[in-house]
Enzyme design. Structure first.
Site, PDB file in Angstrom:
ATOM      1  CG  HIS A   1      -2.126  -0.813   1.114  1.00  0.00           C
ATOM      2  ND1 HIS A   1      -2.132  -2.128   1.498  1.00  0.00           N
ATOM      3  CD2 HIS A   1      -3.371  -0.545   0.629  1.00  0.00           C
ATOM      4  CE1 HIS A   1      -3.342  -2.640   1.265  1.00  0.00           C
ATOM      5  NE2 HIS A   1      -4.108  -1.695   0.749  1.00  0.00           N
TER       6      HIS A   1
ATOM      7  CE  LYS B   1      -4.156  -0.333   4.549  1.00  0.00           C
ATOM      8  NZ  LYS B   1      -5.429   0.306   4.893  1.00  0.00           N
TER       9      LYS B   1
HETATM   10  N1  LIG Z   1     -12.748  -0.865   3.190  1.00  0.00           N
HETATM   11  C1  LIG Z   1     -12.170  -0.379   2.099  1.00  0.00           C
HETATM   12  O1  LIG Z   1     -12.464  -0.763   0.962  1.00  0.00           O
HETATM   13  C2  LIG Z   1     -11.116   0.679   2.265  1.00  0.00           C
HETATM   14  C3  LIG Z   1     -10.484   1.254   1.159  1.00  0.00           C
HETATM   15  C4  LIG Z   1      -9.571   2.295   1.367  1.00  0.00           C
HETATM   16  C5  LIG Z   1      -9.304   2.718   2.651  1.00  0.00           C
HETATM   17  N2  LIG Z   1      -9.924   2.112   3.710  1.00  0.00           N
HETATM   18  C6  LIG Z   1      -9.747   2.560   5.087  1.00  0.00           C
HETATM   19  O2  LIG Z   1     -10.532   3.746   5.259  1.00  0.00           O
HETATM   20  C7  LIG Z   1      -9.919   4.562   6.263  1.00  0.00           C
HETATM   21  C8  LIG Z   1      -9.670   5.951   5.695  1.00  0.00           C
HETATM   22  O3  LIG Z   1      -8.756   5.866   4.632  1.00  0.00           O
HETATM   23  P1  LIG Z   1      -8.253   7.171   3.845  1.00  0.00           P
HETATM   24  O4  LIG Z   1      -7.190   6.719   2.933  1.00  0.00           O
HETATM   25  O5  LIG Z   1      -9.425   7.922   3.332  1.00  0.00           O
HETATM   26  O6  LIG Z   1      -7.598   7.977   5.077  1.00  0.00           O
HETATM   27  P2  LIG Z   1      -7.258   9.529   5.187  1.00  0.00           P
HETATM   28  O7  LIG Z   1      -7.011  10.108   3.843  1.00  0.00           O
HETATM   29  O8  LIG Z   1      -6.222   9.631   6.245  1.00  0.00           O
HETATM   30  O9  LIG Z   1      -8.632  10.196   5.716  1.00  0.00           O
HETATM   31  C9  LIG Z   1      -9.132   9.949   6.990  1.00  0.00           C
HETATM   32  C10 LIG Z   1     -10.356  10.828   7.191  1.00  0.00           C
HETATM   33  O10 LIG Z   1     -10.948  10.497   8.441  1.00  0.00           O
HETATM   34  C11 LIG Z   1     -11.065  11.667   9.245  1.00  0.00           C
HETATM   35  N3  LIG Z   1     -10.884  11.318  10.659  1.00  0.00           N
HETATM   36  C12 LIG Z   1      -9.826  10.690  11.226  1.00  0.00           C
HETATM   37  N4  LIG Z   1     -10.021  10.542  12.551  1.00  0.00           N
HETATM   38  C13 LIG Z   1     -11.238  11.097  12.820  1.00  0.00           C
HETATM   39  C14 LIG Z   1     -11.992  11.268  14.009  1.00  0.00           C
HETATM   40  N5  LIG Z   1     -11.539  10.827  15.203  1.00  0.00           N
HETATM   41  N6  LIG Z   1     -13.210  11.861  13.923  1.00  0.00           N
HETATM   42  C15 LIG Z   1     -13.676  12.310  12.726  1.00  0.00           C
HETATM   43  N7  LIG Z   1     -12.990  12.191  11.569  1.00  0.00           N
HETATM   44  C16 LIG Z   1     -11.788  11.581  11.606  1.00  0.00           C
HETATM   45  C17 LIG Z   1      -9.960  12.601   8.741  1.00  0.00           C
HETATM   46  O11 LIG Z   1     -10.286  13.923   9.052  1.00  0.00           O
HETATM   47  P3  LIG Z   1      -9.120  14.882   9.612  1.00  0.00           P
HETATM   48  O12 LIG Z   1      -8.056  14.861   8.574  1.00  0.00           O
HETATM   49  O13 LIG Z   1      -9.840  16.159   9.805  1.00  0.00           O
HETATM   50  O14 LIG Z   1      -8.690  14.212  10.901  1.00  0.00           O
HETATM   51  C18 LIG Z   1     -10.037  12.333   7.243  1.00  0.00           C
HETATM   52  O15 LIG Z   1     -11.121  13.049   6.673  1.00  0.00           O
HETATM   53  C19 LIG Z   1      -8.640   3.830   6.682  1.00  0.00           C
HETATM   54  O16 LIG Z   1      -8.932   3.050   7.822  1.00  0.00           O
HETATM   55  C20 LIG Z   1      -8.351   2.929   5.492  1.00  0.00           C
HETATM   56  O17 LIG Z   1      -7.583   1.803   5.813  1.00  0.00           O
HETATM   57  C21 LIG Z   1     -10.820   1.110   3.532  1.00  0.00           C
END
Ligand SMILES: NC(=O)c1ccc[n+]([C@@H]2O[C@H](COP(=O)([O-])OP(=O)(O)OC[C@H]3O[C@@H](n4cnc5c(N)ncnc54)[C@H](OP(=O)(O)O)[C@@H]3O)[C@@H](O)[C@H]2O)c1
Length: 220
Positions: A123, A127
């Site tokens: 990844h 990540k």
């Molecule tokens: N299931 C799937 O198919 C799949 C696919 C891709 C990713 N994921 C997972 O999805 C998650 C997010 O991935 P990403 O790449 O989008 O991450 P990212 O770019 O780091 O974004 C995370 C988001 O969550 C918000 N956030 C974090 N902590 C928070 C809290 N305590 N309260 C409210 N908002 C919060 C952040 O806001 P701020 O920046 O304002 O903190 C940001 O908007 C990860 O766990 C990743 O492993 C899953």
């Protein structure tokens, strides 16, 4: 088709932004943070963010689709407890391809003698969880099928790789490799939206991607 209003935890993140991009092309989904208007909620954030999303959805009686990974057992328990009150679909990977990969792993049951198994995932450098939630769920699937010790998944972090998972079966004479590469984040966004569309008609419970396919098959 009736429009589905949904809210989003993690809207500013990579996945949140991808979902907002995808819905511009699909008229069915309308983003609304107002819990009175929303008929479902999506969460792609962090374990802490997911906890908040669960409390919010229980309070407003909203179905929740969550793809957040890196969960501790307390968070898994919270998902399960809340699912007694609202429908929840949690999946470590929302893509169709990984759902199919899970089925492919089951075919290892045909013959196991002389084979060693290994999952490898790669990844992007940002990540946070390692190994990925997908690698862990594939490992769980592999352990259901293979009746011997299997090494933990290997994880590589670097560059902009959206997601690559490889499941290897290796004997002295041959190597079998099932692999999945996400080449566009839209695959996860579309998967989550498909899950929302399905989940709004479900009763409280904790669902997984396979439940969507199982129900579609039953209807045929
Ligand atoms: N299931 C799937 O198919 C799949 C696919 C891709 C990713 N994921 C997972 O999805 C998650 C997010 O991935 P990403 O790449 O989008 O991450 P990212 O770019 O780091 O974004 C995370 C988001 O969550 C918000 N956030 C974090 N902590 C928070 C809290 N305590 N309260 C409210 N908002 C919060 C952040 O806001 P701020 O920046 O304002 O903190 C940001 O908007 C990860 O766990 C990743 O492993 C899953």
């Amino acid at each position: 088709m009736k429009a589905i209003y949904f809210g989003l935890t993690g809207a500013s993140g990579r996945m949140g932004q991808e979902i907002l991009k995808v819905i511009k092309k699909e008229k069915v989904f309308i983003f609304s943070e107002d819990p009175k208007r929303a008929s479902a909620w999506i969460d792609f954030s962090s374990p802490q963010g997911m906890r908040k999303a669960i409390d919010f959805c229980v309070k407003h009686k909203l179905p929740l689709v969550s793809g957040t990974t890196g969960l501790a057992s307390a968070e898994e328990k919270k998902l399960s407890t809340a699912s007694k009150q609202i429908p929840i679909l949690w999946a470590s990977n929302m893509s169709l391809g990984v759902a199919i990969l899970r089925h492919a792993i089951r075919s290892f049951s045909l013959h196991q003698e002389g084979f060693d198994y290994q999952i490898i995932e790669t990844h992007h450098r940002y990540k946070k969880d390692k190994p990925s939630g997908t690698a862990q769920s594939l490992q769980k699937e592999l352990k259901k099928v293979i009746k011997k010790n299997i090494s933990d998944p290997l994880a590589i972090r670097g560059g902009g790789v959206i997601g690559h998972h490889q499941v290897l079966a290796m004997s002295d004479e041959e190597v079998l490799s099932f692999e999945h590469t996400a080449i566009d984040r839209a695959v996860f966004a579309r998967g989550a939206l498909r899950a929302v569309q399905w989940l709004v008609d479900q009763r409280p419970g904790l669902y997984e991607i396979d439940d969507i396919f199982a129900m579609k098959k039953k209807r045929k």
